[in-house]
Scaffold this motif. Structure first.
Motif, PDB file in Angstrom:
ATOM      1  N   GLN A 118       0.715  -1.308  -0.043  1.00 54.47           N
ATOM      2  CA  GLN A 118      -0.005   0.122  -0.041  1.00 54.47           C
ATOM      3  C   GLN A 118       0.862   1.381   0.010  1.00 54.47           C
TER       4      GLN A 118
ATOM      5  N   THR B  77      -0.247   4.961  -0.675  1.00 49.52           N
ATOM      6  CA  THR B  77      -0.950   5.646  -0.015  1.00 49.52           C
ATOM      7  C   THR B  77      -2.332   5.120   0.495  1.00 49.52           C
ATOM      8  N   ASP B  78      -3.190   6.163   0.938  1.00 55.12           N
ATOM      9  CA  ASP B  78      -4.452   5.631   1.582  1.00 55.12           C
ATOM     10  C   ASP B  78      -5.353   4.930   0.460  1.00 55.12           C
ATOM     11  N   ASN B  79      -5.106   5.319  -0.801  1.00 52.27           N
ATOM     12  CA  ASN B  79      -5.929   5.116  -1.863  1.00 52.27           C
ATOM     13  C   ASN B  79      -5.199   4.252  -3.027  1.00 52.27           C
ATOM     14  N   SER B  80      -3.970   3.923  -2.892  1.00 52.98           N
ATOM     15  CA  SER B  80      -3.383   3.090  -3.768  1.00 52.98           C
ATOM     16  C   SER B  80      -2.589   2.051  -3.464  1.00 52.98           C
TER      17      SER B  80
ATOM     18  N   ASN C 246     -15.291   1.041  -8.265  1.00 50.58           N
ATOM     19  CA  ASN C 246     -14.712   2.278  -7.919  1.00 50.58           C
ATOM     20  C   ASN C 246     -13.219   2.255  -7.756  1.00 50.58           C
ATOM     21  N   TYR C 247     -12.679   1.117  -8.534  1.00 48.50           N
ATOM     22  CA  TYR C 247     -11.307   0.963  -8.529  1.00 48.50           C
ATOM     23  C   TYR C 247     -10.688   1.246  -9.894  1.00 48.50           C
TER      24      TYR C 247
ATOM     25  N   THR D 110      -5.720   1.900  -7.811  1.00 50.94           N
ATOM     26  CA  THR D 110      -6.168   3.247  -7.276  1.00 50.94           C
ATOM     27  C   THR D 110      -7.547   3.576  -7.086  1.00 50.94           C
ATOM     28  N   LYS D 111      -7.931   3.752  -5.622  1.00 53.12           N
ATOM     29  CA  LYS D 111      -9.331   3.758  -5.505  1.00 53.12           C
ATOM     30  C   LYS D 111      -9.752   5.102  -6.079  1.00 53.12           C
TER      31      LYS D 111
ATOM     32  N   GLU E 206     -12.452   8.253  -6.431  1.00 49.52           N
ATOM     33  CA  GLU E 206     -13.374   9.250  -5.370  1.00 49.52           C
ATOM     34  C   GLU E 206     -14.855   9.218  -5.881  1.00 49.52           C
ATOM     35  N   GLU E 207     -15.582   8.630  -4.841  1.00 52.04           N
ATOM     36  CA  GLU E 207     -17.000   8.468  -5.210  1.00 52.04           C
ATOM     37  C   GLU E 207     -17.792   9.743  -5.515  1.00 52.04           C
TER      38      GLU E 207
END
Length: 424
Positions: free
Chosen positions: A342, A344-347, A399-400, A418-419, A421-422
């Motif tokens: 991991q 970052t928080d979103n990747s 959402n990825y 990568t996540k 943004e919703e």
């Protein structure tokens, strides 16, 4: 009927209703596993509760008969005893009847229904074992009435073809739910939760999800020179190496352990890959086995290394006991080369050969489409792209964004997930 007599009757009816209401909830909601534990610890009344749960017909009938009888009796007693006094107070018969009805109903709803049921829910099994014997006595007293109503209900259910047997079979989903609840309550530590979850996962994951694939297998031909064997054993981190005829993985004759081979070389003894003292028979397993089945096979044979073959008798990979146990230990151990990193928080950076189950868990994705068609994230990309993936290919799902960073020939080496943004 005097006010004193009516009050005593109402109190007795109130107590009877409260007892039946509490017993109904406690016995019906008692957890079977906890009752079984109580029975093993010597609480024989827990067996009575279990028996009543397995045969609830008489129990349900007596509850309904008693509660209905109490409600009717309480209404009649309250109307005859309280209404005259209220009529004098309000000087109106209709108003007196309404107030009497509201008072009696409220009193029984609170003290004989709501409070006993809430109390029974707070300590279900304890209250169940305390009330089961009096309930059995009540069932015995009302046996003739129960026989009529219970028998009529059984006939109707049989005609309609409806089974009323209680089903308490424990499924894996039930166990997962219990574990999740235990983790949220702090009863299970995070590591313990993952460990138990991984053990159950072993029954669903096949050996191909954690095997060392064919292209990474290091093996020797029977004619390979000793110097070449020693050089390869020093360079490679493996302990066991397959030995084949004609330099072909489909002609495996066994395997050798690097420790034993190098020990003979260091002692300046003449060694050969076909030496019976070194060459050990290989264990072959089909690629359809689960990790749990392979673990059982390792246990029964005493082996810790196996060759995996498919339905066409082609070698598709190898697996070791360490590979299997790495799935069991999961996040409790730290590997030198983590397949999922991991950033970052979103990747996340993910190795292409990472089992899809590990990816789903790391990303917290509920499900992937047609996941029975692939076992790694590389297979997921091939399925979604409908072609051989190449560098920079991307897809978006759940959402990825899945992006291929590096490939080698036809193989995906590394991916970036990568996540997104919703969006509202």
């Amino acid at each position: 009927m005097s006010l004193l007599t009516a009050s005593i009757c109402l109190l007795l009816l109130l107590a009877l209703s409260a007892f039946v209401s509490a017993a109904e909830i406690a016995i019906a909601a008692g957890r079977k596993i906890k009752l079984q534990i109580m029975a093993k610890e010597g609480e024989v009344r827990a067996l009575d509760v279990l028996h009543m749960q397995d045969n609830p017909g008489s129990f349900i009938t007596v509850v309904q008969v008693v509660l209905n009888a109490v409600a009717i009796s309480a209404g009649a007693v309250g109307e005859s005893a309280i209404s005259p006094y209220l009529q004098l107070l309000f000087n109106n018969e209709a108003i007196a009847s309404i107030v009497s009805f509201v008072l009696i109903t409220s009193l029984f709803s609170l003290l004989a229904d709501l409070m006993p049921r809430r109390l029974a829910m707070s300590s279900t099994e304890i209250i169940a074992v305390r009330l089961v014997r009096p309930m059995m006595l009540l069932i015995f007293v009302f046996k003739p009435i129960i026989w009529v109503f219970d028998g009529a209900a059984n006939v109707i259910f049989e005609v309609l073809g409806i089974s009323t047997a209680r089903q308490d079979d424990m499924t894996s989903e039930d166990i997962y739910a219990v574990m999740d609840a235990g983790a949220e309550a702090g009863v299970l530590k995070k590591q313990e939760h993952h460990l138990i979850e991984n053990i159950f996962e072993m029954q669903e994951r096949t050996v191909t999800s954690v095997m060392n694939p064919r292209e990474h297998i290091v093996y020797f031909d029977t004619k390979t020179s000793t110097d070449k064997v020693v050089e390869t054993m020093i360079e490679q981190p493996h302990n066991k190496f397959l030995v084949c005829n004609d330099d072909d993985l489909e002609h495996i004759i066994g395997y050798v352990e690097s420790r034993s081979f190098l020990a003979l070389v260091l002692n300046q003894q003449k060694v050969s890959l076909t030496d019976k003292a070194l060459l050990k028979p290989a264990l072959f397993v089909p690629d359809t086995l689960s990790l749990f089945e392979v673990l059982e096979m390792f246990k029964s044979t005493g082996a810790d290394f196996a060759v995996i073959v498919n339905e066409y008798a082609m070698v598709v990979g190898v697996i070791t006991l360490k590979d299997v146990m790495s799935i069991v230990m999961g996040e409790l151990v730290t590997l030198e080369d983590q397949p999922i990193v991991q950033r970052t928080d979103n990747s996340w950076l993910i190795d292409g050969m990472t089992p899809i189950e590990d990816v789903v868990r790391a990303l917290d994705i509920v499900n992937l489409p047609r996941n029975q068609n692939y076992e790694t994230i590389s297979g997921f990309m091939m399925y979604m792209l409908r072609k051989i993936p190449k560098k920079t290919d991307t897809i978006e799902y759940a959402n990825y964004r899945f992006e291929i960073l590096d490939t080698e020939k036809l193989k995906i080496n590394q991916m970036l997930v990568t996540k997104l943004e919703e969006t509202a």
